[in-house]
Design a protein around this motif. Structure first.
Motif, short mmCIF file in Angstrom:
data_model
loop_
_atom_site.label_atom_id
_atom_site.label_comp_id
_atom_site.label_asym_id
_atom_site.label_seq_id
_atom_site.Cartn_x
_atom_site.Cartn_y
_atom_site.Cartn_z
N ARG A 215 0.83 -1.20 0.00
CA ARG A 215 0.00 0.00 0.00
C ARG A 215 0.87 1.26 0.00
O ARG A 215 0.65 2.18 -0.79
CB ARG A 215 -0.92 -0.01 1.23
CG ARG A 215 -1.85 1.19 1.31
CD ARG A 215 -2.74 1.08 2.53
NE ARG A 215 -3.55 -0.13 2.48
CZ ARG A 215 -4.39 -0.50 3.45
NH1 ARG A 215 -4.53 0.26 4.54
NH2 ARG A 215 -5.10 -1.60 3.34
N ILE A 216 1.87 1.29 0.84
CA ILE A 216 2.76 2.46 0.89
C ILE A 216 3.62 2.53 -0.37
O ILE A 216 3.89 3.61 -0.90
CB ILE A 216 3.63 2.41 2.16
CG1 ILE A 216 2.75 2.36 3.41
CG2 ILE A 216 4.57 3.60 2.22
CD1 ILE A 216 3.52 2.23 4.70
N GLY A 217 4.06 1.37 -0.86
CA GLY A 217 4.87 1.37 -2.07
C GLY A 217 4.12 1.89 -3.28
O GLY A 217 4.67 2.65 -4.08
N LEU A 218 2.86 1.51 -3.42
CA LEU A 218 2.06 2.02 -4.54
C LEU A 218 1.81 3.52 -4.40
O LEU A 218 1.74 4.23 -5.41
CB LEU A 218 0.73 1.27 -4.61
CG LEU A 218 0.79 -0.17 -5.13
CD1 LEU A 218 -0.59 -0.83 -5.04
CD2 LEU A 218 1.30 -0.22 -6.56
N ALA A 219 1.68 4.00 -3.16
CA ALA A 219 1.49 5.44 -2.96
C ALA A 219 2.72 6.23 -3.37
O ALA A 219 2.60 7.40 -3.79
CB ALA A 219 1.15 5.71 -1.49
N CYS A 220 3.91 5.62 -3.26
CA CYS A 220 5.15 6.30 -3.65
C CYS A 220 5.53 6.07 -5.10
O CYS A 220 6.54 6.63 -5.57
CB CYS A 220 6.30 5.83 -2.75
SG CYS A 220 6.09 6.23 -1.00
N LEU A 221 4.77 5.27 -5.83
CA LEU A 221 5.09 4.98 -7.23
C LEU A 221 5.11 6.23 -8.10
O LEU A 221 5.97 6.34 -9.00
CB LEU A 221 4.09 3.97 -7.78
CG LEU A 221 4.29 3.52 -9.23
CD1 LEU A 221 5.65 2.85 -9.40
CD2 LEU A 221 3.17 2.58 -9.66
N PRO A 222 4.22 7.22 -7.92
CA PRO A 222 4.31 8.44 -8.75
C PRO A 222 5.64 9.16 -8.63
O PRO A 222 6.04 9.86 -9.58
CB PRO A 222 3.14 9.30 -8.23
CG PRO A 222 2.16 8.32 -7.69
CD PRO A 222 2.99 7.22 -7.10
N ILE A 223 6.33 9.03 -7.51
CA ILE A 223 7.64 9.68 -7.37
C ILE A 223 8.63 9.10 -8.37
O ILE A 223 9.36 9.83 -9.05
CB ILE A 223 8.15 9.52 -5.92
CG1 ILE A 223 7.18 10.16 -4.94
CG2 ILE A 223 9.55 10.11 -5.77
CD1 ILE A 223 7.57 9.95 -3.49
N VAL A 224 8.64 7.77 -8.48
CA VAL A 224 9.55 7.11 -9.42
C VAL A 224 9.20 7.49 -10.86
O VAL A 224 10.09 7.77 -11.68
CB VAL A 224 9.50 5.58 -9.22
CG1 VAL A 224 10.45 4.88 -10.17
CG2 VAL A 224 9.81 5.22 -7.78
N ILE A 225 7.92 7.51 -11.18
CA ILE A 225 7.49 7.86 -12.54
C ILE A 225 7.87 9.31 -12.86
O ILE A 225 8.34 9.62 -13.97
CB ILE A 225 5.98 7.64 -12.68
CG1 ILE A 225 5.63 6.15 -12.50
CG2 ILE A 225 5.48 8.14 -14.03
CD1 ILE A 225 4.15 5.85 -12.52
N LEU A 226 7.70 10.20 -11.90
CA LEU A 226 8.03 11.61 -12.13
C LEU A 226 9.53 11.80 -12.35
O LEU A 226 9.96 12.58 -13.21
CB LEU A 226 7.55 12.45 -10.95
CG LEU A 226 7.73 13.97 -11.08
CD1 LEU A 226 6.95 14.50 -12.27
CD2 LEU A 226 7.29 14.67 -9.79
N ILE A 227 10.35 11.07 -11.58
CA ILE A 227 11.80 11.17 -11.76
C ILE A 227 12.20 10.64 -13.13
O ILE A 227 13.02 11.25 -13.84
CB ILE A 227 12.52 10.41 -10.64
CG1 ILE A 227 12.30 11.11 -9.30
CG2 ILE A 227 14.01 10.29 -10.93
CD1 ILE A 227 12.85 10.35 -8.12
#
Length: 271
Positions: A215-227
């Motif tokens: 759940r927390i990992g999916l919430a942080c996924l947009p950070i990786v995509i944005l980078i």
């Protein structure tokens, strides 16, 4: 009076005889049951299974392990197939994506992506991981302290691996208009395009977090995509650089999660 006393004696005699008959009948029934139990192998087996002292044999255990192994092989083959298709597609659209980014670039978005890329590099991730590990240690949460340290370790593995591959491949960035093959070119930062160090480090960092808590990992996924998008927008990498770096980060996260997060997912049994 004599007749009444005689009737009472007859009734008491009949009752005592009925009781003796019942006892004899119960003894005969018990004897037959005893002979049946000791003469029938099926009854012996049923008693052995139902007794508390009988050993418990887990049937189908090897089949279950075999099923798990087959399932793991299936998922690995599926992951390898998806990765191969993604890499081939990325190499095919390298030039098209690079040209599209160059045609739709403006100053405001460029400055924003520049800041995203600057703070999304490995020093920011390492600082964040160490701060979170310190907070978890101060609060006495050993589980999350282990997770945050594992995230930093995965980032280090992905960063070292990507840097070694960069020097070995020496692929020029999209911003380099003319590639001059010189002996020193592979040590020049302009020729450190494949794979993206930013994306590899960020994917490994948050990949461990995903394996620890989806759940927390999916919430942080947009950070990786944005980078990853920022590296494409700044013409620092091709699409294949970003995709291959993401795969490298996932593999690093899998390696660290297998060795460092396994005690968390499978705690030892209490004695």
């Amino acid at each position: 009076m004599l007749l009444q006393s005689a009737a009472r004696r007859d009734r008491s005699t009949a009752n005592s005889m009925c009781q003796r008959c019942e006892k004899a009948r119960s003894r005969r029934t018990g004897a037959r049951n005893y002979e049946h139990r000791h003469s029938s192998p099926a009854c012996d087996l049923s008693e052995l299974r139902s007794s508390h002292c009988a050993p418990k044999i887990a049937t189908g255990k090897s089949d279950g392990n075999l099923f798990v192994k087959r399932g793991s092989v299936f998922y690995w083959l599926l992951g390898i197939t998806i990765a191969a298709v993604a890499i081939a597609t990325a190499f095919h659209f390298d030039t098209a994506v690079s040209d599209f980014m160059a045609q739709h670039r403006n100053r405001a978005v460029y400055n924003f992506m520049f800041n995203v890329s600057r703070f999304g590099d490995w020093p920011g991730h390492v600082a964040l991981g160490l701060i979170l590990a310190w907070v978890a240690w101060r609060r006495g949460n050993q589980k999350w302290k282990r997770i945050f340290l594992s995230m930093v370790i995965a980032l280090a593995i992905a960063g070292i691996s990507s840097h070694a591959i960069k020097i070995a491949v020496s692929r020029a960035r999209p911003s380099v208009k003319l590639e001059r093959v010189e002996p020193w070119s592979r040590f020049n930062s302009n020729y450190h395009a494949f794979p993206s160090g930013h994306v590899a480090a960020s994917t490994a960092f948050f990949g461990v977090l995903f394996f620890a808590s989806r759940r927390i990992g999916l919430a942080c996924l947009p950070i990786v995509i944005l980078i990853g998008f920022s590296r494409l927008y700044l013409a620092a990498h091709y699409l294949s650089d970003v995709v291959c770096a993401a795969i490298l980060g996932i593999l690093s996260a899998l390696l660290v999660a297998h060795f460092f997060l396994r005690p968390i997912r499978h705690p030892p049994p209490a004695i």
